[in-house]
Design a protein around this motif. Structure first.
Motif, PDB file in Angstrom:
ATOM      1  N   GLY A   1       0.480  -1.312  -0.294  1.00  8.88           N
ATOM      2  CA  GLY A   1       0.027  -0.144  -0.219  1.00  8.88           C
ATOM      3  C   GLY A   1       1.313   1.194  -0.033  1.00  8.88           C
ATOM      4  O   GLY A   1       2.038   1.205  -0.311  1.00  8.88           O
ATOM      5  N   THR A   2       0.151   2.561  -0.088  1.00 12.53           N
ATOM      6  CA  THR A   2       0.768   3.799   0.000  1.00 12.53           C
ATOM      7  C   THR A   2       1.023   3.962   1.828  1.00 12.53           C
ATOM      8  O   THR A   2      -0.146   4.128   1.938  1.00 12.53           O
ATOM      9  CB  THR A   2       0.188   4.936  -0.571  1.00 12.53           C
ATOM     10  N   TRP A   3       1.695   4.317   2.176  1.00 11.89           N
ATOM     11  CA  TRP A   3       2.139   4.840   3.638  1.00 11.89           C
ATOM     12  C   TRP A   3       3.019   5.823   3.384  1.00 11.89           C
ATOM     13  O   TRP A   3       3.259   6.836   3.214  1.00 11.89           O
ATOM     14  CB  TRP A   3       2.769   4.340   4.255  1.00 11.89           C
ATOM     15  N   GLN A   4       1.522   7.216   4.233  1.00 12.99           N
ATOM     16  CA  GLN A   4       1.931   8.756   5.025  1.00 12.99           C
ATOM     17  C   GLN A   4       3.462   8.606   6.243  1.00 12.99           C
ATOM     18  O   GLN A   4       3.067   8.171   6.520  1.00 12.99           O
ATOM     19  CB  GLN A   4       0.706   9.721   5.059  1.00 12.99           C
ATOM     20  N   GLY A   5       4.673   9.453   5.493  1.00  6.57           N
ATOM     21  CA  GLY A   5       5.762   8.901   7.209  1.00  6.57           C
ATOM     22  C   GLY A   5       5.761  10.000   7.766  1.00  6.57           C
ATOM     23  O   GLY A   5       4.858  11.262   7.352  1.00  6.57           O
TER      24      GLY A   5
ATOM     25  N   GLY B   1      14.270  16.033  11.967  1.00 10.01           N
ATOM     26  CA  GLY B   1      13.615  17.441  11.400  1.00 10.01           C
ATOM     27  C   GLY B   1      13.476  17.826   9.308  1.00 10.01           C
ATOM     28  O   GLY B   1      13.655  18.517   8.733  1.00 10.01           O
ATOM     29  N   SER B   2      14.808  16.918   8.982  1.00  7.21           N
ATOM     30  CA  SER B   2      15.636  16.662   7.518  1.00  7.21           C
ATOM     31  C   SER B   2      14.168  16.357   6.762  1.00  7.21           C
ATOM     32  O   SER B   2      13.922  16.869   5.791  1.00  7.21           O
ATOM     33  CB  SER B   2      16.685  16.652   7.307  1.00  7.21           C
ATOM     34  N   LEU B   3      13.453  15.030   7.142  1.00  7.42           N
ATOM     35  CA  LEU B   3      12.859  15.030   5.997  1.00  7.42           C
ATOM     36  C   LEU B   3      10.938  15.912   6.294  1.00  7.42           C
ATOM     37  O   LEU B   3      10.744  15.823   4.969  1.00  7.42           O
ATOM     38  CB  LEU B   3      12.799  13.038   6.279  1.00  7.42           C
ATOM     39  N   ALA B   4      10.742  16.099   6.747  1.00  2.91           N
ATOM     40  CA  ALA B   4       9.585  16.755   7.452  1.00  2.91           C
ATOM     41  C   ALA B   4       9.706  17.623   6.272  1.00  2.91           C
ATOM     42  O   ALA B   4       9.349  18.531   5.890  1.00  2.91           O
ATOM     43  CB  ALA B   4       9.211  16.837   9.110  1.00  2.91           C
ATOM     44  N   ALA B   5      11.061  18.278   6.987  1.00  6.08           N
ATOM     45  CA  ALA B   5      11.264  19.787   6.424  1.00  6.08           C
ATOM     46  C   ALA B   5      11.715  19.936   4.731  1.00  6.08           C
ATOM     47  O   ALA B   5      11.602  20.700   4.070  1.00  6.08           O
ATOM     48  CB  ALA B   5      12.715  20.891   7.136  1.00  6.08           C
TER      49      ALA B   5
ATOM     50  N   VAL C   1      20.072  21.130  -1.622  1.00  6.78           N
ATOM     51  CA  VAL C   1      18.456  21.966  -1.408  1.00  6.78           C
ATOM     52  C   VAL C   1      17.838  20.817  -0.690  1.00  6.78           C
ATOM     53  O   VAL C   1      18.104  19.776  -0.200  1.00  6.78           O
ATOM     54  CB  VAL C   1      18.151  20.705  -3.087  1.00  6.78           C
ATOM     55  N   THR C   2      16.811  21.898   0.313  1.00 10.55           N
ATOM     56  CA  THR C   2      16.365  21.458   0.991  1.00 10.55           C
ATOM     57  C   THR C   2      14.105  21.331   0.585  1.00 10.55           C
ATOM     58  O   THR C   2      13.895  20.868   1.021  1.00 10.55           O
ATOM     59  CB  THR C   2      16.217  22.713   2.102  1.00 10.55           C
ATOM     60  N   ASP C   3      14.432  21.726  -0.959  1.00  6.05           N
ATOM     61  CA  ASP C   3      12.600  21.745  -1.001  1.00  6.05           C
ATOM     62  C   ASP C   3      12.950  20.880  -2.109  1.00  6.05           C
ATOM     63  O   ASP C   3      13.198  21.346  -3.181  1.00  6.05           O
ATOM     64  CB  ASP C   3      12.112  23.119  -1.266  1.00  6.05           C
ATOM     65  N   ILE C   4      12.777  19.696  -1.874  1.00  2.00           N
ATOM     66  CA  ILE C   4      12.705  18.144  -3.039  1.00  2.00           C
ATOM     67  C   ILE C   4      12.095  18.484  -3.850  1.00  2.00           C
ATOM     68  O   ILE C   4      12.417  18.242  -5.172  1.00  2.00           O
ATOM     69  CB  ILE C   4      12.837  16.956  -2.488  1.00  2.00           C
ATOM     70  N   ALA C   5      11.187  18.893  -3.831  1.00  2.00           N
ATOM     71  CA  ALA C   5       9.909  19.303  -4.953  1.00  2.00           C
ATOM     72  C   ALA C   5      10.683  20.177  -5.670  1.00  2.00           C
ATOM     73  O   ALA C   5       9.812  20.596  -6.807  1.00  2.00           O
ATOM     74  CB  ALA C   5       8.537  20.076  -4.699  1.00  2.00           C
TER      75      ALA C   5
END
Length: 169
Positions: free
Chosen positions: A34-38, A49-53, A96-100
């Protein structure tokens, strides 16, 4: 301390995180499909903190050999995309901090990890093995729709813990 206590507290020590992880039941591959939100499970690891950011969304497990280990929100945060881990790591190393913002550079449609059962901390559970990086994420079951993950990375002085909550089967 229980998993729920840790979530309410907002952070734990590394020893508390290990104790909680060790108290949970192992997983089977079928449990992960399935798909999971982390979300992060702060335990004093240097990358807390880095993944959320960065705009991390979570993970997607289609079957044992088809895994998207890194999903990130799109710029509008209405959707998410799968990122090639090596390209994501390279972008982060460049600052790069904003992966999008580098989606075109790092997005992939190919699976970049797989699931296998392995022993970790005294129990056989499912591990997610990155195809091109020395990383294995191990999972334990909090309940049918919640997992506690432990990232084991070669050369890392500690373990990075995270939570996955199912959003789709």
């Amino acid at each position: 301390m229980t998993f729920d206590d840790a979530i309410k507290a907002g952070k734990v020590t590394a020893d508390e995180a290990y104790a909680i992880f060790d108290s949970l039941e192992p997983t089977e591959v079928e449990d992960l499909i399935g798909t999971w939100q982390g979300s992060e499970f702060p335990s004093g690891h240097p990358v807390d903190g880095s993944l959320a950011a960065s705009g991390w969304f979570g993970k997607r497990f289609k079957d044992a050999d088809t895994v998207d280990p890194l999903l990130f929100y799109t710029a509008d945060r209405e959707s998410f995309f799968a990122a090639d881990p090596l390209k994501k790591f390279a972008a982060s190393a460049r600052g790069v901090t904003d992966i999008a913002s580098v989606r075109e550079e790092i997005e992939t449609s190919a699976p970049t990890a797989r699931l296998r059962k392995a022993e970790y901390r005294g129990k056989v559970t499912v591990g997610m093995i990155y195809d091109q990086a020395p990383i294995i994420d191990y999972f334990r079951k909090v309940d049918d729709d919640t997992l506690l993950g432990a990232m084991d990375r070669r050369g890392d002085p500690g373990t990075y813990f995270f939570v996955l909550r199912r959003v789709a089967r």
